[in-house]
Design an enzyme around this catalytic site. Structure first.
Site, mmCIF file in Angstrom:
data_model
loop_
_atom_site.group_PDB
_atom_site.id
_atom_site.type_symbol
_atom_site.label_atom_id
_atom_site.label_comp_id
_atom_site.label_asym_id
_atom_site.label_seq_id
_atom_site.Cartn_x
_atom_site.Cartn_y
_atom_site.Cartn_z
ATOM 1 N N ILE A 35 -1.532 -7.602 0.959
ATOM 2 C CA ILE A 35 -1.835 -7.320 2.369
ATOM 3 C C ILE A 35 -3.298 -6.964 2.539
ATOM 4 C CG2 ILE A 35 -1.312 -5.836 4.333
ATOM 5 C CD1 ILE A 35 0.875 -7.861 3.585
ATOM 6 N N GLU A 58 -10.807 -3.879 -10.754
ATOM 7 C CA GLU A 58 -12.091 -4.567 -10.596
ATOM 8 C C GLU A 58 -11.925 -6.080 -10.464
ATOM 9 O OE1 GLU A 58 -14.693 -4.240 -13.906
ATOM 10 O OE2 GLU A 58 -13.140 -4.520 -15.415
ATOM 11 N N ALA A 105 -4.046 0.276 2.928
ATOM 12 C CA ALA A 105 -2.999 -0.563 2.324
ATOM 13 C C ALA A 105 -2.731 -0.196 0.874
ATOM 14 C CB ALA A 105 -3.396 -2.036 2.422
ATOM 15 N N LYS A 109 4.107 0.173 -4.865
ATOM 16 C CA LYS A 109 5.154 -0.410 -4.019
ATOM 17 C C LYS A 109 6.400 -0.857 -4.778
ATOM 18 C CE LYS A 109 1.541 -2.327 -1.002
ATOM 19 N NZ LYS A 109 0.367 -2.171 -1.880
ATOM 20 N N LYS A 151 11.328 0.447 3.599
ATOM 21 C CA LYS A 151 11.975 1.295 2.597
ATOM 22 C C LYS A 151 11.763 2.782 2.871
ATOM 23 C CE LYS A 151 11.851 -2.356 -0.840
ATOM 24 N NZ LYS A 151 11.612 -3.372 0.196
ATOM 25 N N ASN A 188 9.928 -7.070 4.205
ATOM 26 C CA ASN A 188 9.465 -7.736 2.993
ATOM 27 C C ASN A 188 8.516 -8.867 3.370
ATOM 28 O OD1 ASN A 188 11.326 -6.905 0.394
ATOM 29 N ND2 ASN A 188 12.331 -6.541 2.343
ATOM 30 N N SER A 192 3.947 -12.066 -1.020
ATOM 31 C CA SER A 192 3.160 -10.962 -1.558
ATOM 32 C C SER A 192 3.503 -10.753 -3.024
ATOM 33 C CB SER A 192 3.433 -9.675 -0.767
ATOM 34 O OG SER A 192 4.787 -9.274 -0.933
#
Length: 360
Positions: A35, A58, A105, A109, A151, A188, A192
């Site tokens: 995202i 990085e 963001a 997750k 979630k 969802n 991603s």
């Protein structure tokens, strides 16, 4: 995508968004993630003064920086390697660049991984978020956009609970302040990293069976462009304190999704590619939800976006829980306090499953 989603993708008019972003110093945390990187790809379309790409990996930051520079050589792009848990480094970023809009963001997750590492979910998703939010307030940022998750609603996992705690914390921090805090809650996101469709495609490419945890498991799905448009539109619409949710239609059965992906690959389910049921993993739900029982939802301005006004917050109780959790993850041996973390969370989030078990 329509076959996968079971609906037409939502398209949001981006004209208003230009005024929200144009000429501003924009900070994206987690800029190398799925995202975060898509936000970074889209933001230059609206001519910001400067775009700061903050992340701790990085390679991912290097990759997205170079991609944007090739396409938008006229935009000032600043790559920053930093961990949101490092308060000194974060303060340096805010003091030097003075970002006006923050898209937060950065987060852990992965549900099963966070069940095994609950202290890291709390340190990163709750206290890392608090660090970014505190400096947004201290340096008078205009808007702080928090990327949350379905979630977080009635969570059954540590990851979901950490996102819900962050939601509650930001709603509390944003009261009567100059900075507008808003929450964007996702379903969802198709494509991603860590999502189910790339896994299915990888399994098909390798000629392996597709693995589905449970025949009745359902999820809400959205595309990456939908997710990013929702973030932008929410920033335009926000007055402060709201939660924004995309109308994603009906939830999709993961088993049906597996059949669709196999067929769209030109193959036959259970003939060319088998589907194997593996059982629900710790912390997972059969059915995800988008709204808490206390949230009052209204649809405004855009037919495909719900806006939820925040419910009354248990301010004192929330503060006590955060203090207790902070002490746990900073002073105790983190591998042996999982049950203590779950118990503390259960005191502020009613119904939270203390042992990460599955519920419907």
């Amino acid at each position: 995508m329509e076959e996968i989603l079971g609906r037409k993708p939502v398209n949001i008019n981006l004209n208003e968004i230009a005024e929200f972003v144009k000429g501003k110093v924009i900070l994206v945390t987690g800029a190398g993630g799925s995202i975060g990187s898509e936000l970074c790809r889209q933001i230059p379309n609206f001519n910001p003064e400067k775009l700061i790409l903050l992340g701790r990996g990085e390679n991912s930051i290097f990759t997205i920086e170079n991609e944007i520079k090739v396409k938008y050589p006229h935009i000032s792009i600043v790559p920053v390697i930093a961990d949101i848990q490092d308060k000194k480094r974060l303060e340096d970023v805010f003091a030097y660049y003075r970002p006006q809009i923050i898209f937060h963001a950065a987060a852990h997750k992965h549900v099963p991984l966070m069940e095994l590492n609950p202290s890291e979910a709390i340190k990163n998703n709750v206290f890392g978020t608090r660090n970014v939010a505190e400096y947004a307030l201290a340096y008078r940022a205009e808007s702080f956009v928090y990327i949350s998750s379905d979630k977080a609603v009635n969570p059954s996992s540590i990851m979901g609970a950490s996102k819900r705690l962050a939601e509650l914390m930001l709603q509390s921090m944003g009261k009567f302040k100059d900075t507008k805090f808003l929450i964007v809650r996702f379903g969802n996101v198709i494509g991603s990293r860590g999502s189910v469709i790339p896994l299915f495609l990888q399994q098909i490419k390798a000629g392996q069976p597709i693995t589905v945890t449970h025949p009745d498991m359902v999820r809400y799905f959205m595309t990456i462009p939908e997710a990013v448009q929702l973030v932008f539109q929410s920033g335009v619409m926000a007055k402060g304190g709201e939660t924004f949710i995309l109308d994603m239609g009906k939830p999709v059965k993961i088993l049906d999704l597996a059949h669709n992906v196999i067929r769209l690959s030109g193959l036959e389910p259970n003939k060319d590619i088998k589907i194997v049921l593996t059982g629900i993993r710790p912390g997972e739900k059969l059915v995800e939800e988008m709204f808490t029982a206390e949230e009052k939802r209204i649809t405004v301005k855009h037919d495909s976006i719900y806006v939820c006004e925040p419910a009354a917050l248990p301010e004192e109780h929330l503060h006590e829980t955060l203090l207790k959790l902070e002490e746990m993850v900073s002073q105790k041996i983190t591998f042996v306090i999982a049950d203590e973390i779950r118990s503390a969370i259960g005191q502020i989030i009613p119904g939270f499953q203390e042992e990460g078990v599955v519920h419907e």
